[in-house]
Design a protein around this motif. Structure first.
Motif, mmCIF file in Angstrom:
data_model
loop_
_atom_site.group_PDB
_atom_site.id
_atom_site.type_symbol
_atom_site.label_atom_id
_atom_site.label_comp_id
_atom_site.label_asym_id
_atom_site.label_seq_id
_atom_site.Cartn_x
_atom_site.Cartn_y
_atom_site.Cartn_z
ATOM 1 N N UNK A 1 0.830 -1.200 0.000
ATOM 2 C CA UNK A 1 0.000 0.000 0.000
ATOM 3 C C UNK A 1 0.869 1.255 0.000
ATOM 4 N N UNK A 2 1.961 1.242 0.750
ATOM 5 C CA UNK A 2 2.894 2.370 0.746
ATOM 6 C C UNK A 2 3.608 2.476 -0.600
ATOM 7 N N UNK A 3 3.912 1.325 -1.198
ATOM 8 C CA UNK A 3 4.511 1.327 -2.531
ATOM 9 C C UNK A 3 3.569 1.986 -3.532
ATOM 10 N N UNK A 4 2.275 1.664 -3.427
ATOM 11 C CA UNK A 4 1.289 2.292 -4.301
ATOM 12 C C UNK A 4 1.257 3.791 -4.127
ATOM 13 N N UNK A 5 1.367 4.247 -2.876
ATOM 14 C CA UNK A 5 1.426 5.694 -2.593
ATOM 15 C C UNK A 5 2.610 6.331 -3.313
ATOM 16 N N UNK A 6 3.765 5.712 -3.202
ATOM 17 C CA UNK A 6 4.967 6.286 -3.802
ATOM 18 C C UNK A 6 4.867 6.307 -5.324
ATOM 19 N N UNK A 7 4.276 5.269 -5.890
ATOM 20 C CA UNK A 7 4.091 5.247 -7.343
ATOM 21 C C UNK A 7 3.139 6.362 -7.767
ATOM 22 N N UNK A 8 2.055 6.542 -7.011
ATOM 23 C CA UNK A 8 1.098 7.606 -7.330
ATOM 24 C C UNK A 8 1.789 8.963 -7.376
ATOM 25 N N UNK A 9 2.572 9.279 -6.344
ATOM 26 C CA UNK A 9 3.192 10.598 -6.283
ATOM 27 C C UNK A 9 4.375 10.725 -7.236
ATOM 28 N N UNK A 10 4.965 9.610 -7.642
ATOM 29 C CA UNK A 10 5.963 9.654 -8.706
ATOM 30 C C UNK A 10 5.295 10.073 -10.006
#
Length: 267
Positions: free
Chosen positions: A180-189
């Motif tokens: 879920x945190x990985x998804x967050x980082x991908x979103x903001x990338x």
């Protein structure tokens, strides 16, 4: 509408929505966070409706979807899940002993971060850059991050319903321990990439970079808190010990298995 006015309006929206944290300390960075991002997306659509392109409208709409999904999920989990409330009791500070001045400082700092996070899209609107290839590449990556984060939350909920006392190591949790945190980082990338070709000055790049680096730091800090909590809950389980030694904590295929020792990851 001029840049100084719109940026102050965005900050005012972030401050207003995230002020929910005065009710419950942790809401500054949970419910207040998601809904603040959504509010800024709505505000950008309203302020720049006549100059929006398909790409910029899509990015702003994704902020709304992202924020409402995140805070909606968090609210449901916190208010409706008895098992979650039981597990988190004593794990999360209630903020009752935090001085009011400190709460105000956290509130303002969080709101400023939330504004800087959306600036790659905001500057594209301010600079009247329209949409380019990077706008759509960024939007596509935002969608991937949003889907990944949503799927991870659903998979964890499903696994916890089957066995609430066991750690989750199925589905996306086979890839990394914090998908879920990985998804967050991908979103903001994706958000940052969407601004390429529209950020006109070094100052704009610096502000956008501060927002991106800030949220990446928060995600690593969150992963550390989760690791500490899981080590406490499952540390004696041999299966858990094998899991944490073979599955990266946050970045797939990167052999980073623990961040607990990095005490500077405090947010």
């Amino acid at each position: 509408m001029t840049f100084p006015v719109t940026i102050w309006l965005l900050l005012a929206a972030a401050l207003l929505v995230s002020s929910i944290g005065f009710k419950n300390y942790v809401w500054f960075i949970s419910l207040g966070y998601g809904f603040a991002i959504a509010a800024q997306g709505i505000l950008m659509l309203c302020l720049y409706g006549s100059t929006l392109t398909v790409g910029t409208a899509l990015c702003a709409a994704l902020f709304i979807v992202y924020g409402c999904r995140l805070s909606g999920y968090l609210a449901f989990r916190e208010l409706k899940s008895a098992s979650y409330s039981k597990n988190m009791k004593g794990e999360i500070k209630d903020g009752k002993t935090v001085p009011f001045g400190v709460k105000c400082a956290i509130w303002i700092t969080c709101a400023l971060l939330y504004v800087t996070q959306i600036t790659p899209v905001f500057y594209r609107l301010v600079n009247e850059s329209g949409s380019n290839t990077w706008t759509y590449i960024g939007a596509a990556i935002m969608v991937i991050g949003l889907v990944l984060e949503s799927a991870a939350d659903l998979q964890k909920n499903a696994a916890k319903k089957i066995n609430p006392k066991r750690f989750v190591d199925t589905g996306l949790y086979k890839l990394v321990r914090c998908p879920n945190y990985l998804g967050e980082m991908i979103f903001w990338t994706g958000v940052l990439l969407s601004g390429i070709g529209s950020l006109c000055t070094a100052g704009q790049w610096i502000v956008a970079a501060v927002g991106y680096i800030g949220i990446i730091f928060v995600m690593f800090s969150g992963a550390r808190r989760l690791e500490i909590r899981q080590n406490k809950n499952y540390g004696q389980d041999p299966e858990y010990q094998k899991y944490v030694k073979t599955v990266p904590i946050l970045l797939p295929f990167v052999p980073l298995y623990s961040v607990e020792k990095y005490k500077w990851l405090v947010a």
